[in-house]
Design a protein around this motif. Structure first.
Motif, PDB file in Angstrom:
ATOM      1  N   ALA A  64       0.816  -1.221   0.000  1.00 46.38           N
ATOM      2  CA  ALA A  64       0.000   0.000   0.000  1.00 46.38           C
ATOM      3  C   ALA A  64       0.844   1.264   0.000  1.00 46.38           C
ATOM      4  CB  ALA A  64      -0.945   0.002   1.201  1.00 46.38           C
ATOM      5  N   THR A  65       1.929   1.260   0.751  1.00 46.40           N
ATOM      6  CA  THR A  65       2.708   2.497   0.899  1.00 46.40           C
ATOM      7  C   THR A  65       4.079   2.437   0.246  1.00 46.40           C
ATOM      8  OG1 THR A  65       3.717   1.812   2.981  1.00 46.40           O
ATOM      9  CG2 THR A  65       1.577   2.951   3.109  1.00 46.40           C
ATOM     10  N   GLY A  66       4.623   1.230   0.080  1.00 49.09           N
ATOM     11  CA  GLY A  66       5.952   1.102  -0.501  1.00 49.09           C
ATOM     12  C   GLY A  66       7.070   1.566   0.411  1.00 49.09           C
ATOM     13  N   ARG A  67       6.773   1.667   1.728  1.00 48.19           N
ATOM     14  CA  ARG A  67       7.768   2.157   2.681  1.00 48.19           C
ATOM     15  C   ARG A  67       7.694   1.355   3.966  1.00 48.19           C
ATOM     16  NH1 ARG A  67      10.287   6.112   0.874  1.00 48.19           N
ATOM     17  NH2 ARG A  67      11.166   6.771   2.852  1.00 48.19           N
ATOM     18  N   GLU A 121      15.187   3.333   7.619  1.00 52.96           N
ATOM     19  CA  GLU A 121      13.944   3.750   6.967  1.00 52.96           C
ATOM     20  C   GLU A 121      14.175   3.773   5.466  1.00 52.96           C
ATOM     21  OE1 GLU A 121      12.996   7.609   8.518  1.00 52.96           O
ATOM     22  OE2 GLU A 121      13.204   6.928  10.594  1.00 52.96           O
ATOM     23  N   GLY A 122      13.158   3.345   4.706  1.00 54.21           N
ATOM     24  CA  GLY A 122      13.315   3.408   3.262  1.00 54.21           C
ATOM     25  C   GLY A 122      12.174   2.813   2.480  1.00 54.21           C
ATOM     26  N   ARG A 123      12.395   2.760   1.185  1.00 51.27           N
ATOM     27  CA  ARG A 123      11.433   2.163   0.258  1.00 51.27           C
ATOM     28  C   ARG A 123      11.507   0.642   0.374  1.00 51.27           C
ATOM     29  NH1 ARG A 123      14.959   4.125  -2.433  1.00 51.27           N
ATOM     30  NH2 ARG A 123      15.128   2.443  -3.923  1.00 51.27           N
ATOM     31  N   VAL A 124      10.430  -0.019  -0.006  1.00 52.36           N
ATOM     32  CA  VAL A 124      10.439  -1.480  -0.015  1.00 52.36           C
ATOM     33  C   VAL A 124      10.149  -1.990  -1.409  1.00 52.36           C
ATOM     34  CG1 VAL A 124       9.777  -1.740   2.407  1.00 52.36           C
ATOM     35  CG2 VAL A 124       7.998  -1.652   0.647  1.00 52.36           C
ATOM     36  N   GLU A 125      10.678  -3.185  -1.668  1.00 54.57           N
ATOM     37  CA  GLU A 125      10.411  -3.851  -2.935  1.00 54.57           C
ATOM     38  C   GLU A 125      10.433  -5.348  -2.683  1.00 54.57           C
ATOM     39  OE1 GLU A 125      13.724  -2.329  -5.150  1.00 54.57           O
ATOM     40  OE2 GLU A 125      15.122  -3.765  -4.286  1.00 54.57           O
ATOM     41  N   VAL A 151      14.104  -3.771   2.216  1.00 50.53           N
ATOM     42  CA  VAL A 151      14.012  -2.358   2.587  1.00 50.53           C
ATOM     43  C   VAL A 151      15.273  -1.691   2.057  1.00 50.53           C
ATOM     44  CG1 VAL A 151      13.836  -0.687   4.464  1.00 50.53           C
ATOM     45  CG2 VAL A 151      12.663  -2.903   4.657  1.00 50.53           C
ATOM     46  N   ALA A 152      15.101  -0.835   1.062  1.00 46.45           N
ATOM     47  CA  ALA A 152      16.223  -0.093   0.476  1.00 46.45           C
ATOM     48  C   ALA A 152      16.442   1.158   1.326  1.00 46.45           C
ATOM     49  CB  ALA A 152      15.916   0.279  -0.974  1.00 46.45           C
ATOM     50  N   PRO A 153      17.525   1.221   2.087  1.00 43.27           N
ATOM     51  CA  PRO A 153      17.662   2.284   3.081  1.00 43.27           C
ATOM     52  C   PRO A 153      17.872   3.668   2.477  1.00 43.27           C
ATOM     53  CG  PRO A 153      19.698   1.049   2.943  1.00 43.27           C
ATOM     54  CD  PRO A 153      18.694   0.341   2.059  1.00 43.27           C
ATOM     55  N   GLU A 154      17.129   4.622   3.041  1.00 47.58           N
ATOM     56  CA  GLU A 154      17.325   6.029   2.730  1.00 47.58           C
ATOM     57  C   GLU A 154      17.919   6.756   3.924  1.00 47.58           C
ATOM     58  OE1 GLU A 154      13.363   7.120   1.628  1.00 47.58           O
ATOM     59  OE2 GLU A 154      13.546   6.216  -0.358  1.00 47.58           O
ATOM     60  N   ARG A 176      20.910   8.861   2.635  1.00 47.02           N
ATOM     61  CA  ARG A 176      21.317   8.523   1.267  1.00 47.02           C
ATOM     62  C   ARG A 176      21.538   9.804   0.488  1.00 47.02           C
ATOM     63  NH1 ARG A 176      23.016   3.846  -0.955  1.00 47.02           N
ATOM     64  NH2 ARG A 176      21.300   2.652  -0.084  1.00 47.02           N
ATOM     65  N   ASP A 177      22.680   9.876  -0.170  1.00 48.65           N
ATOM     66  CA  ASP A 177      23.082  11.056  -0.929  1.00 48.65           C
ATOM     67  C   ASP A 177      23.494  10.587  -2.317  1.00 48.65           C
ATOM     68  OD1 ASP A 177      23.928  13.543  -1.732  1.00 48.65           O
ATOM     69  OD2 ASP A 177      25.732  13.547  -0.490  1.00 48.65           O
ATOM     70  N   GLY A 178      22.528  10.239  -3.143  1.00 45.78           N
ATOM     71  CA  GLY A 178      22.816   9.674  -4.454  1.00 45.78           C
ATOM     72  C   GLY A 178      22.771   8.161  -4.394  1.00 45.78           C
ATOM     73  N   ALA A 179      23.051   7.528  -5.504  1.00 42.55           N
ATOM     74  CA  ALA A 179      22.906   6.075  -5.627  1.00 42.55           C
ATOM     75  C   ALA A 179      23.760   5.308  -4.633  1.00 42.55           C
ATOM     76  CB  ALA A 179      23.233   5.642  -7.055  1.00 42.55           C
ATOM     77  N   ASP A 180      25.023   5.675  -4.470  1.00 41.96           N
ATOM     78  CA  ASP A 180      25.911   4.920  -3.599  1.00 41.96           C
ATOM     79  C   ASP A 180      26.481   5.737  -2.454  1.00 41.96           C
ATOM     80  OD1 ASP A 180      25.716   2.504  -5.050  1.00 41.96           O
ATOM     81  OD2 ASP A 180      27.086   3.302  -6.555  1.00 41.96           O
TER      82      ASP A 180
END
Length: 193
Positions: free
Chosen positions: A69-72, A89-93, A157-160, A180-184
């Motif tokens: 529902a939220t992707g987070r 905390e971050g996005r989920v996939e 959980v892709a961390p932000e 997170r400050d850019g991809a890596d």
């Protein structure tokens, strides 16, 4: 140069594996459903790396519904013996079917049968009903490998944001926040306790 918080987490997890009496990979998973209702429960971390932190569950569960529902989501590790915690905390996939299959193959047979028998998060009239369903799954797969159910899989959980908290005397704790400050890349800030 800013430290890599995932590398720091890996070192802390290694220390927890050596010192925690039970489940050093146990993590509180916080979600919010489509109506904004929060929920938190414990899950087990089954993998991590620069791309994120992975756990597995029934895809028809309340937590999976909220994740879709939220992707987070947010995670919280607390290692009491080390007097440390890590907030993520971050996005989920959802993880790939190949990755879910690979992890599924490492689970014990009783755990695999339980995944087939459980309508996770749904009402259950009695423990006997669940035990009968486990027995039915055992009979169904007797003499064969237990395949992964289509409704069972993993989430990453892709961390932000990652915060590493270390207890200090007199509540003068150390809090390091990585964003997170850019991809890596990551930026780092100290926070007041």
């Amino acid at each position: 140069m800013v430290d890599n918080p995932v590398s720091l987490f890996t070192a802390w997890l290694s220390e927890a594996e050596a010192s925690e009496p039970n489940d050093p990979n146990a993590v509180a998973l916080a979600t919010v459903d489509a109506d904004g209702n929060p929920s938190v429960r414990m899950v087990l971390l089954k993998g991590h790396g620069p791309e994120g932190f992975v756990f597995y569950t029934n895809g028809e569960s309340r937590k999976a519904d909220a994740l879709r529902a939220t992707g987070r989501a947010a995670l919280l590790f607390h290692w009491k013996t080390l007097r440390r915690q890590v907030r993520i905390e971050g996005r989920v996939e959802e993880v790939s079917a190949d990755l879910a299959d690979a992890y599924w193959a490492t689970r014990s047979r009783p755990s695999q049968l339980g995944a087939w028998a459980s309508d996770q998060s749904r009402p259950l009239d009695s423990r006997e009903t669940f035990e009968r369903r486990v027995a039915d799954a055992e009979a169904r797969f007797a003499g064969a490998d237990v395949p992964r159910p289509a409704h069972w899989g993993g989430w990453r959980v892709a961390p932000e944001r990652i915060e590493l908290w270390q207890d200090r005397e007199y509540r003068l704790h150390e809090r390091r926040l990585f964003v997170r400050d850019g991809a890596d890349g990551w930026s780092e800030t100290l926070l007041y306790p």
